[in-house]
Design an enzyme around this catalytic site. Structure first.
Site, PDB file in Angstrom:
ATOM      1  N   ASP A  47      40.919 -82.296  19.743  1.00 51.57           N
ATOM      2  CA  ASP A  47      42.251 -83.124  19.117  1.00 51.57           C
ATOM      3  C   ASP A  47      41.845 -83.378  17.722  1.00 51.57           C
ATOM      4  OD1 ASP A  47      44.525 -84.709  19.107  1.00 51.57           O
ATOM      5  OD2 ASP A  47      43.263 -86.308  18.922  1.00 51.57           O
ATOM      6  N   ASP A 103      43.827 -86.316  15.102  1.00 52.47           N
ATOM      7  CA  ASP A 103      44.021 -87.708  14.893  1.00 52.47           C
ATOM      8  C   ASP A 103      43.462 -88.426  15.887  1.00 52.47           C
ATOM      9  OD1 ASP A 103      45.848 -87.572  12.398  1.00 52.47           O
ATOM     10  OD2 ASP A 103      47.117 -86.308  14.028  1.00 52.47           O
ATOM     11  N   ASP A 127      40.601 -88.438  22.077  1.00 55.06           N
ATOM     12  CA  ASP A 127      40.671 -89.902  22.145  1.00 55.06           C
ATOM     13  C   ASP A 127      41.639 -90.973  22.789  1.00 55.06           C
ATOM     14  OD1 ASP A 127      42.886 -91.447  19.687  1.00 55.06           O
ATOM     15  OD2 ASP A 127      42.879 -89.153  19.977  1.00 55.06           O
TER      16      ASP A 127
END
Length: 223
Positions: A8, A10, A168
């Site tokens: 991922d 961001d 995250d």
């Protein structure tokens, strides 16, 4: 077997909250609405820019019909793309981890709900683009994470049927689970759920640990 890690973006490799916060509040100001605080915007991130704008409009009681949200999205993308790397920074240790993984001949990819234009701006600004063999963004397919189609798309582009997915958030955890791939959680990102509740196969707060996690994941795959 190919060793592949898909990231991922961001909240995982970069902290982009500051620039997203500023751009979104400019969109709200254009419509006479009061700004949202940083914590609220942080909670809206994860399911793509269209979802971000819609949630902001709902929160500030602005018209949230399809046309209004589409116009808001266009404004957000224009404003954000013009300043996507002013407050954004790469998480400490992330670049060194990418260098190490590349030296181990591990194929690297990105699977992000972030639109293509700001993704390109940020990756180029921080000289990260060359690390990745393939990048799929949130405006390039008909679906977005947590639908596993995006992750499958990157995997296919990297010519693999398995990977370690690093993210995250809850969205990333659900994406990995839906695609039946092991998940490594970076704990300093945008998640709202406890590590225990997310139950990732691996988790880390220091990128120096990622190479060892990757090796453990690849060894487990061979069993």
């Amino acid at each position: 077997m190919e060793k592949v890690i898909i990231f991922d973006l961001d909240g995982t490799l970069i902290n982009s909250l500051g620039d997203i916060h500023v751009a979104l509040n400019k969109v709200l100001a254009m419509r006479g609405a009061t700004p949202l605080d940083l914590a609220t915007v942080r909670g809206f991130i994860g399911k793509g820019s269209a979802n971000l704008v819609t949630r902001a409009f709902k929160a500030q009681k602005l018209p949230d019909d399809a046309d209004s949200c589409a116009a808001g999205l266009n404004d957000f993308l224009e404003i954000y793309s013009a300043s996507a790397a002013e407050l954004t920074y790469v998480f400490e240790g992330a670049r060194d981890a990418l260098i190490h993984l590349r030296e181990q001949n591990i194929k690297l990819g990105i699977c992000t709900n972030k639109p293509f234009q700001p993704t390109k701006i940020v990756l180029d600004r921080f000289e990260l683009s060359d690390f990745f063999h393939h990048i799929t963004c949130g405006d390039q397919l008909s679906s977005r994470k947590p639908n596993p189609e995006m992750l499958y798309h990157v995997m296919a582009a990297l010519d693999t049927d398995s990977c370690l997915f690093v993210g995250d958030s809850e969205v990333d955890r659900h994406t990995a689970a839906a695609a039946c791939q092991p998940f490594a959680l970076f704990t300093k990102g945008y998640r709202k759920t406890s590590i225990e509740a997310l139950a990732p196969e691996y988790y880390f707060e220091d990128f120096a640990r990622l190479p060892a996690i990757a090796e453990a994941a690849f060894c487990a795959r061979k069993l």
